[in-house]
Design an enzyme around this catalytic site. Structure first.
Site, PDB file in Angstrom:
ATOM      1  N   CYS A  98     -25.923  50.079   3.592  1.00 39.39           N
ATOM      2  CA  CYS A  98     -25.938  50.460   2.171  1.00 39.39           C
ATOM      3  C   CYS A  98     -24.821  51.453   1.855  1.00 39.39           C
ATOM      4  CB  CYS A  98     -27.255  51.132   1.781  1.00 39.39           C
ATOM      5  SG  CYS A  98     -28.725  50.460   2.525  1.00 39.39           S
ATOM      6  N   ASP A  99     -24.615  52.416   2.737  1.00 40.01           N
ATOM      7  CA  ASP A  99     -23.786  53.572   2.384  1.00 40.01           C
ATOM      8  C   ASP A  99     -22.456  53.666   3.132  1.00 40.01           C
ATOM      9  OD1 ASP A  99     -25.916  54.474   0.770  1.00 40.01           O
ATOM     10  OD2 ASP A  99     -26.874  55.418   2.486  1.00 40.01           O
TER      11      ASP A  99
ATOM     12  N   CYS B 197     -29.064  54.293   6.226  1.00 38.17           N
ATOM     13  CA  CYS B 197     -28.692  52.889   6.019  1.00 38.17           C
ATOM     14  C   CYS B 197     -27.177  52.748   5.983  1.00 38.17           C
ATOM     15  CB  CYS B 197     -29.308  52.345   4.738  1.00 38.17           C
ATOM     16  SG  CYS B 197     -28.918  50.602   4.470  1.00 38.17           S
TER      17      CYS B 197
END
Ligand code: NAP
Length: 313
Positions: A141-142, A138
C-alpha cells in the site's frame, strides 16, 4: 425485532460492494458499519495515499475512497447502523445479528469484517509517534511513497509477507533489511530463495528493532541482536511490519467453519460459508491477496450465492 433481507457486517471495500450490489437488487440491505471498536471503513481508514486502486490515476486517500464507497451504497438505499456486531445467532432462521446497541433479524448475513495487520509495540512506532510517518504495516500500500525512495528500509518478520514486502520494496529503497527474530525464515522455500538471492535484500538474523526515532519521519532504528545482546543504531527511511494479519472473526467461532488462522472457510469459488445463508467476503476470508480491490471483488461474490440473481448485475 425488525427482519431484514440481508445484513452486512463490516464497512470496508467488501462490505460496501456487497451493499451496493444488494441495494441495486432491491434487497434493502442493512449494514453494521462498526463504531466502538475502531473507525468504520476498515484498513483503508489507516492508509494514506492509495495509488493502486483502478480509477484514480492521481491516487486517492484511503478515507476518501471509503467515503465514496459509502456514498455509493447510500445512494441505492443501504441502511447504515453505526454499531459493532458482537454475535450472530444462527440457531433459527431468520438469523439474529446482535450489535452492542442494535439487533436485527436477517434472512441472509454477509460477513465483511476484514482483518488487521498486526503491529509490534516498539517505542517510536505507536499512533501519534512515527506510525504512518515512515512506519507502516503494508509495503504494497505505502512502499511507493516518495519518503521511501532511495532509503534504507527495514521489514520486520520472517514469513512470506516479510519476503514479499521486502522484494517489493527493493524497487524503491536503496537497500532492504529483513529483521527477523530467529536464524531461519518461516517463509516458503521459493520465497526464502528469492530473499537470499536478491542483492538488495539483507537479512539481519536473530535481531529485533528496539526503538525507532526521527523528527516527524523515520530517521534511525536501534537494532539488537538477541543472541549477542549487541545493539546498533542505523540510519533508516522506513519500517514495515510484516508479522502477520489477524481476521476480525472471533465472534464467528463455533458458528461457521474457520481455518486455524481464524480466516473464514468458503466453498471454493464462492462466498458461501459452512452455514446456509451466511456469506463471507473480503479480508475476513482471503488470506492471500488482501488488497482493497480484491476485497471489493469478493463483495460482489461472483454472483453465485443466490442472493442477487441477475438483478444485481
Ligand atoms: P506468518 O507466516 O505468520 O509470519 C509472521 C512472521 O512474523 C514470522 O516470521 C514471525 O516470526 C514474525 N513474528 C510474529 N510475531 C513476532 C514478534 N512478536 N516479534 C518478531 N517477529 C514476529 O505471516 P505472513 O508472512 O503474513 O503470512 C501469512 C500467510 O499468508 C501464510 O500462510 C503465508 O504463506 C501466506 N502468504 C503467502 C504469500 C505468497 O505465497 N506470495 C505472501 C504473503 C503471505 P517466527 O517465524 O519466529 O514465528
Amino acid at each position: 425485532m425488525k427482519e431484514e433481507n440481508v445484513v452486512i457486517i463490516g464497512s470496508g471495500p467488501a462490505g460496501y460492494t456487497a451493499a451496493i450490489y444488494a441495494a441495486r437488487a432491491n434487497l434493502k440491505p442493512v449494514m453494521f458499519t462498526g463504531f466502538f471498536s475502531g473507525p468504520a471503513g476498515g484498513q483503508l481508514m489507516t492508509t494514506t495515499e492509495v495509488e493502486n486502486y483502478p480509477g484514480f490515476p492521481e491516487g486517492v486517500m484511503g478515507p476518501e475512497l471509503v467515503d465514496s464507497f459509502r456514498k455509493q451504497a447510500l445512494r441505492f438505499g443501504t441502511e447504515m447502523i453505526a454499531d459493532d456486531c458482537v454475535e450472530i445467532d444462527l440457531t433459527t432462521h431468520p438469523y439474529t445479528v446482535i450489535g452492542k446497541k442494535e439487533k436485527r433479524k436477517a434472512k441472509a448475513i454477509i460477513v465483511a469484517t476484514g482483518a488487521y495487520a498486526k503491529r509490534l509495540d516498539i517505542p517510536g512506532t505507536r499512533d501519534g509517534e512515527l506510525w504512518q510517518k515512515g512506519v507502516t504495516a503494508c509495503a504494497v500500500c505505502d512502499g511507493a511513497m516518495p519518503i521511501f525512495r532511495n532509503r534504507e528500509l527495514y521489514v520486520i518478520g520472517g514469513g512470506d509477507s516479510a519476503v514479499e514486502e521486502a522484494t517489493f520494496l527493493t524497487k524503491f529503497g536503496s537497500k532492504v533489511y529483513i529483521v527477523h527474530r530467529r536464524d531461519e525464515l518461516r517463509a516458503s522455500k521459493i520465497m526464502r530463495e528469492r530473499a537470499l538471492s536478491n542483492p538488495k535484500i539483507e537479512i539481519l538474523w536473530d535481531s529485533v528493532i528496539e526503538k525507532v526515532e526521527g523528527n516527524g519521519k523515520v530517521e534511525t532504528v536501534l537494532i539488537k541482536n538477541v543472541k549477542s545482546g549487541k545493539e546498533e543504531l542505523r540510519e533508516a527511511g522506513g519500517v514495515f511490519f510484516a508479522v502477520g494479519h489477524k481476521p476480525n472473526t472471533d465472534f464467528l467461532a463455533g458458528k461457521v467453519e474457520l481455518y486455524e488462522n481464524g480466516y473464514i472457510k468458503t466453498q471454493p469459488g464462492t462466498t458461501r460459508t459452512s452455514a446456509e445463508f451466511v456469506f463471507a467476503c473480503g479480508d475476513a476470508m482471503d488470506y492471500i491477496y488482501r488488497q482493497a480491490i480484491t476485497a471489493a471483488g469478493t463483495g460482489w461474490g461472483g454472483g453465485r450465492h443466490r442472493l442477487y440473481g441477475c438483478a444485481g448485475c
